[in-house]
Design a protein around this motif. Structure first.
Motif, PDB file in Angstrom:
ATOM      1  N   LEU A  34       0.837  -1.196   0.000  1.00  0.00           N
ATOM      2  CA  LEU A  34       0.000   0.000   0.000  1.00  0.00           C
ATOM      3  C   LEU A  34       0.872   1.247   0.000  1.00  0.00           C
ATOM      4  CD1 LEU A  34      -1.012  -2.172   2.477  1.00  0.00           C
ATOM      5  CD2 LEU A  34      -3.048  -0.760   2.240  1.00  0.00           C
ATOM      6  N   TYR A  36       0.578   5.271   1.322  1.00  0.00           N
ATOM      7  CA  TYR A  36      -0.167   6.245   2.102  1.00  0.00           C
ATOM      8  C   TYR A  36       0.454   7.614   1.871  1.00  0.00           C
ATOM      9  CZ  TYR A  36      -2.686   2.740   4.889  1.00  0.00           C
ATOM     10  OH  TYR A  36      -3.513   1.739   5.296  1.00  0.00           O
ATOM     11  N   PHE A  89       4.310   7.273   2.275  1.00  0.00           N
ATOM     12  CA  PHE A  89       4.806   6.089   2.956  1.00  0.00           C
ATOM     13  C   PHE A  89       4.438   4.843   2.153  1.00  0.00           C
ATOM     14  CE2 PHE A  89       6.333   7.753   6.904  1.00  0.00           C
ATOM     15  CZ  PHE A  89       5.568   8.874   7.174  1.00  0.00           C
ATOM     16  N   PHE A  93       2.062  -5.566   3.803  1.00  0.00           N
ATOM     17  CA  PHE A  93       1.116  -6.262   4.695  1.00  0.00           C
ATOM     18  C   PHE A  93       1.317  -7.769   4.618  1.00  0.00           C
ATOM     19  CE2 PHE A  93      -2.799  -6.528   7.025  1.00  0.00           C
ATOM     20  CZ  PHE A  93      -3.488  -7.615   6.532  1.00  0.00           C
ATOM     21  N   LEU A 100       1.281  -4.609   9.399  1.00  0.00           N
ATOM     22  CA  LEU A 100       1.596  -3.640   8.349  1.00  0.00           C
ATOM     23  C   LEU A 100       2.919  -2.970   8.709  1.00  0.00           C
ATOM     24  CD1 LEU A 100       0.314  -2.423   5.758  1.00  0.00           C
ATOM     25  CD2 LEU A 100      -0.701  -0.662   7.199  1.00  0.00           C
ATOM     26  N   PHE A 102       5.886  -0.233   7.703  1.00  0.00           N
ATOM     27  CA  PHE A 102       6.026   1.008   6.950  1.00  0.00           C
ATOM     28  C   PHE A 102       7.475   1.337   6.651  1.00  0.00           C
ATOM     29  CE2 PHE A 102       1.876   3.101   6.825  1.00  0.00           C
ATOM     30  CZ  PHE A 102       1.149   2.341   7.722  1.00  0.00           C
ATOM     31  N   GLY A 103       7.685   1.984   5.507  1.00  0.00           N
ATOM     32  CA  GLY A 103       8.960   2.608   5.226  1.00  0.00           C
ATOM     33  C   GLY A 103       9.044   3.934   5.956  1.00  0.00           C
ATOM     34  N   ALA A 104      10.201   4.576   5.841  1.00  0.00           N
ATOM     35  CA  ALA A 104      10.437   5.827   6.574  1.00  0.00           C
ATOM     36  C   ALA A 104       9.816   7.035   5.896  1.00  0.00           C
ATOM     37  CB  ALA A 104      11.939   6.046   6.751  1.00  0.00           C
TER      38      ALA A 104
ATOM     39  N   TYR B  35       0.342   2.983  16.401  1.00  0.00           N
ATOM     40  CA  TYR B  35       1.673   3.176  15.861  1.00  0.00           C
ATOM     41  C   TYR B  35       2.330   4.367  16.568  1.00  0.00           C
ATOM     42  CZ  TYR B  35       0.059   0.413  11.828  1.00  0.00           C
ATOM     43  OH  TYR B  35      -0.450  -0.576  11.024  1.00  0.00           O
ATOM     44  N   GLY B  40      11.268  12.377  12.177  1.00  0.00           N
ATOM     45  CA  GLY B  40      12.105  11.988  11.049  1.00  0.00           C
ATOM     46  C   GLY B  40      12.114  10.514  10.727  1.00  0.00           C
ATOM     47  N   GLN B  41      11.242   9.758  11.392  1.00  0.00           N
ATOM     48  CA  GLN B  41      11.217   8.319  11.159  1.00  0.00           C
ATOM     49  C   GLN B  41       9.863   7.871  10.634  1.00  0.00           C
ATOM     50  OE1 GLN B  41      12.729   6.035  14.451  1.00  0.00           O
ATOM     51  NE2 GLN B  41      14.286   7.545  14.961  1.00  0.00           N
ATOM     52  N   GLY B  42       9.817   6.623  10.221  1.00  0.00           N
ATOM     53  CA  GLY B  42       8.567   6.060   9.744  1.00  0.00           C
ATOM     54  C   GLY B  42       7.686   5.613  10.886  1.00  0.00           C
ATOM     55  N   LEU B  43       6.579   4.993  10.531  1.00  0.00           N
ATOM     56  CA  LEU B  43       5.633   4.521  11.538  1.00  0.00           C
ATOM     57  C   LEU B  43       6.115   3.204  12.137  1.00  0.00           C
ATOM     58  CD1 LEU B  43       3.935   6.494   9.702  1.00  0.00           C
ATOM     59  CD2 LEU B  43       1.952   5.210  10.490  1.00  0.00           C
ATOM     60  N   GLN B 102      -6.079   0.480   6.276  1.00  0.00           N
ATOM     61  CA  GLN B 102      -6.294   1.128   7.560  1.00  0.00           C
ATOM     62  C   GLN B 102      -6.568   2.616   7.374  1.00  0.00           C
ATOM     63  OE1 GLN B 102      -2.965   0.113  10.120  1.00  0.00           O
ATOM     64  NE2 GLN B 102      -3.032  -2.000   9.402  1.00  0.00           N
TER      65      GLN B 102
END
Lengths: 112, 113
Positions: A34, A36, A89, A93, A100, A102-104, B35, B40-43, B102
């Motif tokens: 996905l 976002y 992002f 999944f 899920l 996530f990337g940064a 989360y 500066g970071q991702g989730l 989500q």
């Protein structure tokens, strides 16, 4: 353990041109991907997704490509518009544990 | 409203205090997620609820963190004896089923002094 990586922290593109965002993953168990979009002070909003059994999914100006052999996906936005300026992002999944990852994120700036 | 609602939107507290963050998911959504996003970071995944049970607590950073969900609706994330490294935006998301995309709230920005 960063299983989803977005190696470009930022991208600047001129309005009307194509934006290409890249994402790599390491876990072959991911079966759904996905993208976002996130504006400052807001939560991420779902943009587009792709199942691992497909290699392309298109929705208006947004197209996601998946290369399973390379464990790579990309998001193409064409034409880019000023309202596209946001953090994007990539997420992956796993249906076996519904997790899920996530990337940064990549910050996209669309220049007028 | 129709979206995921989180409160408070901002919280500033002193180190060592306990904080409680609230999430109201979209009505009818059975899956709820917490989360954390540091600057500066991702989730970073914390915990996931299916109904009122939490099959996956693996993301909770320490035993100072706990979460509960009641009535298959509201969830609270509690951080005890807060530390400065707890400063982050805490995001809640919900989905109709675990396999659906989500939907996120706008988050609670937590600052520990």
């Amino acid at each position: 353990d960063q299983q989803v990586k977005q190696n470009s922290p930022s991208l600047s593109v001129q309005e009307g041109r194509i934006s290409i965002l890249n994402c790599d993953y390491t876990n072959s168990m991911f079966d759904y991907f996905l993208w976002y979009k996130k504006y400052p002070a807001e939560g991420p909003t779902f943009l587009i997704s792709i199942s691992s059994i497909k290699d392309k999914n298109e929705d208006g100006r947004f197209t996601v490509f998946l290369n399973k052999s390379a464990k790579h996906l990309s998001l193409h936005i064409v034409p880019s518009q000023p309202g596209d300026s946001a953090v994007y992002f990539c997420a992956a999944f796993r249906s076996n544990d519904y997790k899920l990852s996530f990337g940064a994120g990549t910050t996209v700036t669309v220049r007028a | 409203g129709a979206g995921v609602s989180q409160s408070p939107s901002n919280k500033v507290t002193e180190k060592g205090k306990d904080v409680e963050l609230r999430c109201d998911p979209i009505s009818g959504h059975t899956a709820l997620y917490w989360y954390r996003q540091r600057l500066g970071q991702g989730l970073e995944f914390l915990i996931y609820f299916q109904g009122n049970s939490a099959p996956d607590k693996s993301g909770l950073p320490s035993d100072r963190f706990s979460a509960e969900r009641t009535g298959e609706s509201v969830s609270t994330l509690t951080i005890q004896r807060t530390q400065q490294e707890d400063s982050a935006v805490y995001l809640c998301a919900s989905s109709l089923t675990p396999a659906q995309p989500q939907h996120f709230g706008d988050g609670t920005r937590l600052s520990i002094l």
